[in-house]
Design a protein around this motif. Structure first.
Motif, PDB file in Angstrom:
ATOM      1  N   UNK A   1       0.729  -1.179  -0.183  1.00  0.00           N
ATOM      2  CA  UNK A   1       0.066  -0.026  -0.096  1.00  0.00           C
ATOM      3  C   UNK A   1       0.856   1.229  -0.113  1.00  0.00           C
ATOM      4  N   UNK A   2       0.535   2.117  -0.689  1.00  0.00           N
ATOM      5  CA  UNK A   2       1.262   3.358  -0.858  1.00  0.00           C
ATOM      6  C   UNK A   2       0.192   4.650  -0.788  1.00  0.00           C
ATOM      7  N   UNK A   3       0.878   5.897  -0.318  1.00  0.00           N
ATOM      8  CA  UNK A   3      -0.008   7.032  -0.594  1.00  0.00           C
ATOM      9  C   UNK A   3       0.568   8.010  -1.403  1.00  0.00           C
ATOM     10  N   UNK A   4      -0.172   8.394  -2.400  1.00  0.00           N
ATOM     11  CA  UNK A   4       0.134   9.238  -3.530  1.00  0.00           C
ATOM     12  C   UNK A   4      -0.973  10.418  -3.818  1.00  0.00           C
ATOM     13  N   UNK A   5       0.171  11.443  -4.082  1.00  0.00           N
ATOM     14  CA  UNK A   5      -0.629  12.856  -3.963  1.00  0.00           C
ATOM     15  C   UNK A   5      -1.362  12.827  -5.376  1.00  0.00           C
ATOM     16  N   UNK A   6      -2.306  13.541  -5.595  1.00  0.00           N
ATOM     17  CA  UNK A   6      -3.479  13.806  -6.537  1.00  0.00           C
ATOM     18  C   UNK A   6      -2.565  14.080  -7.899  1.00  0.00           C
ATOM     19  N   UNK A   7      -1.902  15.170  -7.728  1.00  0.00           N
ATOM     20  CA  UNK A   7      -1.077  15.673  -8.812  1.00  0.00           C
ATOM     21  C   UNK A   7      -0.375  14.754  -9.528  1.00  0.00           C
ATOM     22  N   UNK A   8       0.510  13.866  -8.698  1.00  0.00           N
ATOM     23  CA  UNK A   8       1.355  13.048  -9.012  1.00  0.00           C
ATOM     24  C   UNK A   8       0.768  11.697  -9.899  1.00  0.00           C
ATOM     25  N   UNK A   9      -0.193  11.431  -9.303  1.00  0.00           N
ATOM     26  CA  UNK A   9      -1.254  10.514  -9.948  1.00  0.00           C
ATOM     27  C   UNK A   9      -1.841  10.683 -11.296  1.00  0.00           C
ATOM     28  N   UNK A  10      -2.101  12.127 -11.474  1.00  0.00           N
ATOM     29  CA  UNK A  10      -2.722  12.761 -12.699  1.00  0.00           C
ATOM     30  C   UNK A  10      -1.645  12.628 -13.604  1.00  0.00           C
ATOM     31  N   UNK A  11      -0.344  13.374 -13.092  1.00  0.00           N
ATOM     32  CA  UNK A  11       0.508  13.306 -14.090  1.00  0.00           C
ATOM     33  C   UNK A  11       1.038  11.793 -14.861  1.00  0.00           C
ATOM     34  N   UNK A  12       1.184  10.564 -14.138  1.00  0.00           N
ATOM     35  CA  UNK A  12       1.478   9.392 -14.401  1.00  0.00           C
ATOM     36  C   UNK A  12       0.262   8.931 -15.358  1.00  0.00           C
ATOM     37  N   UNK A  13      -0.601   9.107 -15.047  1.00  0.00           N
ATOM     38  CA  UNK A  13      -1.877   8.512 -15.769  1.00  0.00           C
ATOM     39  C   UNK A  13      -2.231   9.100 -17.004  1.00  0.00           C
ATOM     40  N   UNK A  14      -2.153  10.735 -17.147  1.00  0.00           N
ATOM     41  CA  UNK A  14      -2.175  11.299 -18.379  1.00  0.00           C
ATOM     42  C   UNK A  14      -1.048  10.802 -19.313  1.00  0.00           C
ATOM     43  N   UNK A  15       0.204  10.807 -18.826  1.00  0.00           N
ATOM     44  CA  UNK A  15       1.378  10.297 -19.472  1.00  0.00           C
ATOM     45  C   UNK A  15       1.053   9.041 -20.243  1.00  0.00           C
ATOM     46  N   UNK A  16       0.349   8.093 -19.460  1.00  0.00           N
ATOM     47  CA  UNK A  16       0.134   6.810 -19.933  1.00  0.00           C
ATOM     48  C   UNK A  16      -0.830   6.853 -21.061  1.00  0.00           C
ATOM     49  N   UNK A  17      -1.844   7.705 -21.088  1.00  0.00           N
ATOM     50  CA  UNK A  17      -2.891   7.804 -22.097  1.00  0.00           C
ATOM     51  C   UNK A  17      -2.158   8.500 -23.372  1.00  0.00           C
ATOM     52  N   UNK A  18      -1.374   9.537 -23.220  1.00  0.00           N
ATOM     53  CA  UNK A  18      -0.614  10.033 -24.249  1.00  0.00           C
ATOM     54  C   UNK A  18       0.314   9.197 -25.053  1.00  0.00           C
ATOM     55  N   UNK A  19       0.806   8.270 -24.060  1.00  0.00           N
ATOM     56  CA  UNK A  19       2.038   7.279 -24.662  1.00  0.00           C
ATOM     57  C   UNK A  19       1.029   6.182 -25.509  1.00  0.00           C
ATOM     58  N   UNK A  20      -0.216   6.085 -25.083  1.00  0.00           N
ATOM     59  CA  UNK A  20      -1.207   5.016 -25.774  1.00  0.00           C
ATOM     60  C   UNK A  20      -1.669   5.783 -26.949  1.00  0.00           C
ATOM     61  N   UNK A  21      -1.517   7.134 -27.136  1.00  0.00           N
ATOM     62  CA  UNK A  21      -1.900   7.702 -28.468  1.00  0.00           C
ATOM     63  C   UNK A  21      -2.931   8.658 -28.487  1.00  0.00           C
ATOM     64  N   UNK A  22      -3.608   8.953 -27.191  1.00  0.00           N
ATOM     65  CA  UNK A  22      -4.528   9.860 -26.996  1.00  0.00           C
ATOM     66  C   UNK A  22      -3.926  11.286 -26.969  1.00  0.00           C
ATOM     67  N   UNK A  23      -4.608  12.459 -27.412  1.00  0.00           N
ATOM     68  CA  UNK A  23      -3.975  13.711 -27.440  1.00  0.00           C
ATOM     69  C   UNK A  23      -4.053  14.180 -25.937  1.00  0.00           C
ATOM     70  N   UNK A  24      -3.322  15.336 -25.815  1.00  0.00           N
ATOM     71  CA  UNK A  24      -2.904  15.627 -24.461  1.00  0.00           C
ATOM     72  C   UNK A  24      -4.184  16.025 -23.664  1.00  0.00           C
TER      73      UNK A  24
END
Ligand code: NAD
Length: 368
Positions: A1-24
């Motif tokens: 179990x970890x605790x992560x702040x919302x901004x960090x989580x948002x960044x990594x999730x957005x980067x994943x979808x960008x890497x998958x081919x979604x627009x920014x």
């Protein structure tokens, strides 16, 4: 179990979808929606969904960059085709259409079909409330039949959420938002992945025995088994006996049959949501100040009941989510290791190494 702040989580999730081919912009929209859902405490519909969304993108079940198409329209209603786009884009566009019609005419109804997962339906009620509108949403998932009807053991309906939002002039909106099953499917998934257990009577076995074992839905676990494989031999129960089962029945018809998406049990390719949304403008129905005062008076009357369990609180709909938001913004979002690992694996599968994904979470810009 970890605790992560919302901004960090948002960044990594957005980067994943960008890497998958979604627009920014779409990547940010998906990330904001999923992380906001974790903030509200509904981990079942938050970032745990990233691997599923990425798998759906890769299999062609959901398409990036899609927009709604209006099929039928008049000043107060529309039937809208979601073109299998991301729910975070499609439901937002459909909601905005309903908002603009109700703002002019006092009432509107939008029947949306063929959108990928619209996530936490409360998000759309909150969007309507921000535009000072009441909204009512009935949702079904025609290709995802998981719920047994009252007195039955076979899967006949989806988890079919119902959501009602009331805007407040001076405070957070009042949002009632729940699946008509005893638990949302995602909560069974959370339990299957080792997270919070579900109640002992949430599921039903083929012989009618009640159970809280998530394997009844997802079957036996094996390494790499996709969460979309739900080959257990049980079902989720509808909540509230015949009442919840009847509400779920109506979601199949109002969201599924009326929109043209179809109700459970038909022959559907892929898993999509359909949603009938009704918008009402308190300003056109009457005096907004009087309405807000009465809503506040009643909510205070409601919550002033003596609690059944000493030391607990009687809450209005939406209060648990508000409390969770405040706490998780302050303390971070708790994530099961399996959920974090699922995000890193999804990122890796799109060509974003886990080291890079972790550094993006830690603040490294997604593009260097
Ligand atoms: P839930 O059982 O946690 O119920 C949530 C609702 O009950 C909220 O309105 C909340 O404010 C209220 N509530 C909870 N505890 C309360 C308390 N102690 N006192 C007063 N009110 C309380 O929700 P769920 O059924 O697990 O659904 C979770 C989410 O899943 C929802 O956002 C729903 O929209 C979403 N969902 C989406 C889909 C889809 O296909 N898109 C399908 C099913 C569910």
């Amino acid at each position: 179990m970890r605790s992560i702040d919302a901004a960090s989580l948002r960044r990594v999730v957005a980067a994943t979808f960008e890497a998958a081919g979604c627009a920014q912009a779409e990547s940010m929209r998906i990330a904001e929606s999923l992380v906001e859902t974790n903030l509200t405490g509904h981990d079942s519909h938050g970032v745990i969904r990233v691997p599923r969304y990425i798998a759906a993108l890769k299999s062609g079940e959901v398409h990036p960059g899609r927009s709604i198409t209006v099929v039928t329209e008049n000043p107060v209603m529309a039937v809208v085709e979601g073109n299998n786009g991301f729910g975070q884009t499609i439901a937002q566009q459909a909601t905005d259409l309903g908002i603009s019609k109700a703002a002019s005419f006092g009432v509107s109804a939008i029947a949306l079909r063929h959108t990928a997962h619209v996530g936490r339906v409360g998000e759309w009620a909150e969007r309507a409330a921000a535009a000072r509108l009441i909204s009512i949403h009935f949702v079904n998932v025609p290709g995802s039949v998981l719920v047994a009807p009252f007195n039955g053991v076979d899967r006949r309906m989806s988890t079919n959420p119902i959501t009602i939002g009331i805007p407040m002039e001076d405070a957070a909106p009042i949002i009632l938002d729940f699946a008509t099953s005893t638990v949302a499917e995602g909560k069974v998934l959370v339990a299957y992945k080792g997270g919070k257990a579900i109640p002992e009577d949430a599921l039903i076995e083929p012989d009618g025995q009640l159970s809280g074992d998530p394997a009844l839905l997802y079957g036996l676990a094996y390494p790499g088994k996709p969460a979309t494989v739900r080959d257990g031999n049980g079902a989720i129960r509808a909540f509230g006996d015949h009442k919840g089962s009847g509400l779920s029945f109506m979601c199949e018809l109002l969201a599924g049959a009326l929109s043209g998406a179809g109700a459970a049990g038909g022959d559907y390719a892929g898993i999509t949501n359909a949603m009938l949304s009704i918008y009402l403008s308190p300003a056109i129905f009457g005096d907004v100040a009087a309405f807000t005062t009465e809503v506040r008076r009643f909510a205070d009357f409601f919550t002033s009941s003596r609690p059944a369990v000493a030391g607990s609180d009687v809450l209005a709909p939406g209060e648990p989510e508000q409390r969770s938001r405040e706490r998780r913004k302050r303390e971070g979002i708790p994530l099961e290791d399996a959920v974090w690992e699922g995000i890193l694996q999804a990122a890796e599968s799109c060509g974003l190494s886990r080291e890079r994904a972790e550094s993006i979470a830690n603040g490294l810009p997604a593009r260097t």
